[in-house]
Design a protein around this motif. Structure first.
Motif, PDB file in Angstrom:
ATOM      1  N   HIS A  86       2.755  53.785  62.104  1.00  0.00           N
ATOM      2  CA  HIS A  86       2.094  54.812  62.957  1.00  0.00           C
ATOM      3  C   HIS A  86       0.635  54.507  63.287  1.00  0.00           C
ATOM      4  O   HIS A  86      -0.083  53.626  62.845  1.00  0.00           O
ATOM      5  CB  HIS A  86       1.954  55.697  61.576  1.00  0.00           C
ATOM      6  N   ILE A  87       0.346  54.964  64.512  1.00  0.00           N
ATOM      7  CA  ILE A  87      -0.833  54.848  65.118  1.00  0.00           C
ATOM      8  C   ILE A  87      -1.534  55.827  65.544  1.00  0.00           C
ATOM      9  O   ILE A  87      -2.819  56.122  65.712  1.00  0.00           O
ATOM     10  CB  ILE A  87      -1.096  53.596  66.119  1.00  0.00           C
ATOM     11  N   SER A  88      -0.754  57.191  65.624  1.00  0.00           N
ATOM     12  CA  SER A  88      -1.443  58.394  66.358  1.00  0.00           C
ATOM     13  C   SER A  88      -0.988  58.451  67.812  1.00  0.00           C
ATOM     14  O   SER A  88      -0.794  57.420  68.290  1.00  0.00           O
ATOM     15  CB  SER A  88      -2.664  58.833  65.970  1.00  0.00           C
ATOM     16  N   ASN A  89      -1.086  59.572  68.309  1.00  0.00           N
ATOM     17  CA  ASN A  89      -0.778  59.941  69.611  1.00  0.00           C
ATOM     18  C   ASN A  89      -2.081  59.583  70.459  1.00  0.00           C
ATOM     19  O   ASN A  89      -2.055  59.954  71.558  1.00  0.00           O
ATOM     20  CB  ASN A  89       0.029  61.205  69.926  1.00  0.00           C
ATOM     21  N   LEU A  90      -3.080  59.220  69.938  1.00  0.00           N
ATOM     22  CA  LEU A  90      -3.980  58.873  70.812  1.00  0.00           C
ATOM     23  C   LEU A  90      -3.955  57.392  71.520  1.00  0.00           C
ATOM     24  O   LEU A  90      -4.794  57.403  72.495  1.00  0.00           O
ATOM     25  CB  LEU A  90      -5.520  58.708  69.802  1.00  0.00           C
ATOM     26  N   TYR A  91      -2.927  56.980  71.472  1.00  0.00           N
ATOM     27  CA  TYR A  91      -2.461  55.675  72.061  1.00  0.00           C
ATOM     28  C   TYR A  91      -1.019  55.778  72.473  1.00  0.00           C
ATOM     29  O   TYR A  91      -0.501  56.631  71.957  1.00  0.00           O
ATOM     30  CB  TYR A  91      -2.623  54.383  70.858  1.00  0.00           C
ATOM     31  N   ALA A  92      -0.743  54.960  73.421  1.00  0.00           N
ATOM     32  CA  ALA A  92       0.746  54.806  73.893  1.00  0.00           C
ATOM     33  C   ALA A  92       1.490  54.230  73.264  1.00  0.00           C
ATOM     34  O   ALA A  92       1.214  53.500  72.216  1.00  0.00           O
ATOM     35  CB  ALA A  92       0.697  54.305  75.652  1.00  0.00           C
ATOM     36  N   ILE A  93       2.634  54.738  72.914  1.00  0.00           N
ATOM     37  CA  ILE A  93       3.753  54.500  71.884  1.00  0.00           C
ATOM     38  C   ILE A  93       5.108  54.055  72.591  1.00  0.00           C
ATOM     39  O   ILE A  93       5.800  54.962  73.104  1.00  0.00           O
ATOM     40  CB  ILE A  93       4.113  55.527  70.873  1.00  0.00           C
ATOM     41  N   GLU A  94       5.325  52.871  72.612  1.00  0.00           N
ATOM     42  CA  GLU A  94       6.431  52.130  73.311  1.00  0.00           C
ATOM     43  C   GLU A  94       7.691  52.858  73.066  1.00  0.00           C
ATOM     44  O   GLU A  94       8.377  53.385  74.056  1.00  0.00           O
ATOM     45  CB  GLU A  94       6.403  50.651  73.358  1.00  0.00           C
ATOM     46  N   PRO A  95       8.174  52.813  71.677  1.00  0.00           N
ATOM     47  CA  PRO A  95       9.575  53.545  71.628  1.00  0.00           C
ATOM     48  C   PRO A  95       9.609  54.977  71.987  1.00  0.00           C
ATOM     49  O   PRO A  95      10.540  55.518  72.348  1.00  0.00           O
ATOM     50  CB  PRO A  95       9.601  53.168  70.129  1.00  0.00           C
ATOM     51  N   GLN A  96       8.382  55.758  71.629  1.00  0.00           N
ATOM     52  CA  GLN A  96       8.289  57.269  72.047  1.00  0.00           C
ATOM     53  C   GLN A  96       8.438  57.112  73.802  1.00  0.00           C
ATOM     54  O   GLN A  96       9.398  58.204  74.189  1.00  0.00           O
ATOM     55  CB  GLN A  96       6.834  57.767  71.710  1.00  0.00           C
ATOM     56  N   ALA A  97       8.042  56.204  74.610  1.00  0.00           N
ATOM     57  CA  ALA A  97       7.970  56.518  76.078  1.00  0.00           C
ATOM     58  C   ALA A  97       9.655  56.293  76.307  1.00  0.00           C
ATOM     59  O   ALA A  97      10.221  57.030  76.920  1.00  0.00           O
ATOM     60  CB  ALA A  97       7.089  55.279  76.505  1.00  0.00           C
ATOM     61  N   LYS A  98      10.145  55.082  75.636  1.00  0.00           N
ATOM     62  CA  LYS A  98      11.555  54.870  75.740  1.00  0.00           C
ATOM     63  C   LYS A  98      12.333  55.939  75.559  1.00  0.00           C
ATOM     64  O   LYS A  98      13.773  56.458  76.125  1.00  0.00           O
ATOM     65  CB  LYS A  98      11.854  53.493  74.862  1.00  0.00           C
ATOM     66  N   LEU A  99      12.053  56.684  74.176  1.00  0.00           N
ATOM     67  CA  LEU A  99      13.227  57.757  73.642  1.00  0.00           C
ATOM     68  C   LEU A  99      12.990  58.746  74.705  1.00  0.00           C
ATOM     69  O   LEU A  99      14.175  59.445  75.026  1.00  0.00           O
ATOM     70  CB  LEU A  99      12.450  57.981  72.382  1.00  0.00           C
ATOM     71  N   ALA A 100      11.766  59.139  75.250  1.00  0.00           N
ATOM     72  CA  ALA A 100      11.684  60.154  76.165  1.00  0.00           C
ATOM     73  C   ALA A 100      12.402  60.022  77.566  1.00  0.00           C
ATOM     74  O   ALA A 100      13.021  61.059  77.903  1.00  0.00           O
ATOM     75  CB  ALA A 100      10.198  60.614  76.569  1.00  0.00           C
ATOM     76  N   LYS A 101      12.324  58.718  77.956  1.00  0.00           N
ATOM     77  CA  LYS A 101      13.222  58.225  78.970  1.00  0.00           C
ATOM     78  C   LYS A 101      14.781  58.534  78.759  1.00  0.00           C
ATOM     79  O   LYS A 101      15.591  58.799  79.473  1.00  0.00           O
ATOM     80  CB  LYS A 101      12.955  56.948  79.422  1.00  0.00           C
ATOM     81  N   LYS A 102      15.238  57.965  77.589  1.00  0.00           N
ATOM     82  CA  LYS A 102      16.626  58.145  77.052  1.00  0.00           C
ATOM     83  C   LYS A 102      17.119  59.540  77.167  1.00  0.00           C
ATOM     84  O   LYS A 102      18.203  59.963  77.467  1.00  0.00           O
ATOM     85  CB  LYS A 102      16.724  57.468  75.935  1.00  0.00           C
ATOM     86  N   LEU A 103      16.287  60.353  76.645  1.00  0.00           N
ATOM     87  CA  LEU A 103      16.597  61.931  76.619  1.00  0.00           C
ATOM     88  C   LEU A 103      16.920  62.607  77.704  1.00  0.00           C
ATOM     89  O   LEU A 103      17.788  63.182  78.172  1.00  0.00           O
ATOM     90  CB  LEU A 103      15.813  62.534  75.671  1.00  0.00           C
ATOM     91  N   HIS A 104      16.059  62.077  78.825  1.00  0.00           N
ATOM     92  CA  HIS A 104      16.045  62.278  80.014  1.00  0.00           C
ATOM     93  C   HIS A 104      17.330  61.882  80.788  1.00  0.00           C
ATOM     94  O   HIS A 104      17.993  62.804  81.400  1.00  0.00           O
ATOM     95  CB  HIS A 104      14.804  61.717  80.984  1.00  0.00           C
ATOM     96  N   GLU A 105      17.818  61.014  80.553  1.00  0.00           N
ATOM     97  CA  GLU A 105      19.028  60.162  81.011  1.00  0.00           C
ATOM     98  C   GLU A 105      20.314  60.703  80.406  1.00  0.00           C
ATOM     99  O   GLU A 105      21.151  61.185  81.187  1.00  0.00           O
ATOM    100  CB  GLU A 105      18.991  58.672  80.759  1.00  0.00           C
ATOM    101  N   LEU A 106      20.178  60.819  78.930  1.00  0.00           N
ATOM    102  CA  LEU A 106      21.285  61.629  78.338  1.00  0.00           C
ATOM    103  C   LEU A 106      21.692  63.031  78.539  1.00  0.00           C
ATOM    104  O   LEU A 106      22.893  63.613  78.868  1.00  0.00           O
ATOM    105  CB  LEU A 106      21.283  61.395  76.953  1.00  0.00           C
ATOM    106  N   SER A 107      20.655  63.650  78.808  1.00  0.00           N
ATOM    107  CA  SER A 107      20.796  65.330  78.971  1.00  0.00           C
ATOM    108  C   SER A 107      21.083  65.411  80.484  1.00  0.00           C
ATOM    109  O   SER A 107      21.739  66.484  80.606  1.00  0.00           O
ATOM    110  CB  SER A 107      19.217  65.889  78.827  1.00  0.00           C
TER     111      SER A 107
END
Length: 397
Positions: free
Chosen positions: A70-91
């Motif tokens: 954990h680092i907090s959302n004050l910084y970019a989180i690579e797996p978070q960005a990838k997961l958001a992209k994945k949800l965009h694709e799957l949905s």
């Protein structure tokens, strides 16, 4: 007994617990401290979507937490960005996603999005959200008020936020819309309300009606999402385009994660919403692996085969026990058998447990089954054999 004693002494009593002590799980099979095995038709209430002790998920989590948890959302989180992209694709929807820790939080986020839309989009403020009776949207003060079950609105937690109303069926929604209505929030299959799917055409007509009036359609997919109904979203199965979709439960395979996905991509400004833990390295890494596994079994045809096989076996039990069951309901691997009365339902759940199969309750009289999406044919066979034995025992008195 020690665990029961500690639990009763130190844990707040919010659940009527069964004091079995599970020590290990392999896919859809659990083992207690005496090494007795149980076939799990609950998957932690639709959470352990890829089964218990999934090695692929465990390896990814281990690798991740050896580096950063954990680092907090004050910084970019690579797996978070990838997961958001994945949800965009799957949905298949043009969306952005906010990550939280639970379904209730995801639904809170959805309501906040709707309220901001109602404040900024129209000349007069719109804030009212319409939901359905027997719905379930969470346990926070706001989501409990959004839940269409009067038993949940006890004076103990009052006063509740304004702006929520409930209707018995989809048809009743049309007449209750006024110039302060901002959104309609529904589950396409009511989970806690009794595993009741809505009619596809009825939902499509509602979606079209709301779009024409610029009223938001929020689909709560906390229980139906992440391939539970056979498609990534139940909304995909119903072929509609919601404005907001919420996810949680099966997304992390057991780690706590929620998501609110919306086509209103610029609705929030920095500071409007947040979460300390939401979408951290641990949970988004786990969710990415869960989605990879589920996408593989969907694309290979394995998931569809499992659904067909499970429902064939479920239907056999239903046909053999019409003196106990009155209906067979649900979609995909979100299934229910209506039981003739609540006392019999309680007896079925208790006896099934004694025979080594875990099942759930939904609504007043529905036996609910939510197995892992990776459940094997052997586990399905064994689980239904045990359930049949439990039903025989009940009939013999």
């Amino acid at each position: 007994k020690m665990i029961e004693q500690m639990d009763k002494e130190y844990v707040l009593h919010t659940y009527a617990r069964n004091y079995v002590n599970f020590k290990k799980g392999i896919n859809a099979t659990l083992f207690d401290e005496n090494d007795k095995d149980y076939i799990d038709f609950t998957s932690g209430i639709a959470v352990c979507s890829v089964g218990h002790g999934n090695k692929r998920v465990a390896d990814k989590i281990y690798e991740q937490i050896c580096n950063i948890t954990h680092i907090s959302n004050l910084y970019a989180i690579e797996p978070q960005a990838k997961l958001a992209k994945k949800l965009h694709e799957l949905s298949g929807y043009d969306i952005r996603t906010f990550f939280s820790n639970s379904g209730a939080e995801a639904n809170e986020g959805a309501i906040k999005i709707a309220r901001k839309y109602g404040e900024t989009k129209f000349a007069n403020k719109r804030y009212k959200v319409i939901t359905l009776e027997h719905s379930f949207h969470g346990r926070t003060i706001t989501t409990v008020k959004a839940t269409g079950q009067s038993s949940m609105h006890t004076p103990n937690f009052a006063p509740y936020p304004d702006g929520f109303s409930y209707h018995n069926k989809i048809d009743d929604i049309y007449n209750s819309i006024d110039n302060e209505t901002v959104a309609v929030m529904i589950e396409l299959v009511q989970g806690e309300g009794g595993v009741q799917p809505f009619d596809k055409k009825e939902i499509q007509e509602l979606a079209k009606f709301l779009k024409e009036r610029e009223i938001l359609l929020i689909i709560d997919e906390v229980q139906t999402g992440v391939f539970r109904t056979g498609e990534f979203l139940a909304a995909n199965l119903y072929e509609i385009q919601p404005d907001i979709v919420t996810l949680a439960k099966g997304l992390g395979g057991g780690v706590p994660i929620g998501a609110v996905m919306t086509t209103l991509k610029d609705i929030f400004s920095p500071g409007d919403h947040g979460s300390t833990f939401g979408g951290n390295y641990l949970v988004t890494t786990a969710a990415l692996e869960v989605l990879d596994i589920l996408e593989e079994i969907k694309d290979s045809g394995e998931l569809d085969e499992t659904i067909i096989y499970f429902n064939k076996k479920l239907n056999e039990i239903y046909e053999n026990n019409k003196d106990i069951f009155t209906d067979n309901v649900g979609l995909g691997l979100m299934r229910g058998l209506r039981v003739k009365d609540a006392d019999t339902l309680a007896l079925v759940i208790k006896t099934a447990f004694e025979y080594g199969v875990l099942v759930l309750k939904a609504g007043k009289n529905t036996l609910r089954l939510l197995p892992a999406l990776t459940i094997s044919k052997e586990e399905i066979n064994e689980g239904f054999k045990r359930l049949e034995n439990a039903l025989d025992k009940i009939k013999q008195g």
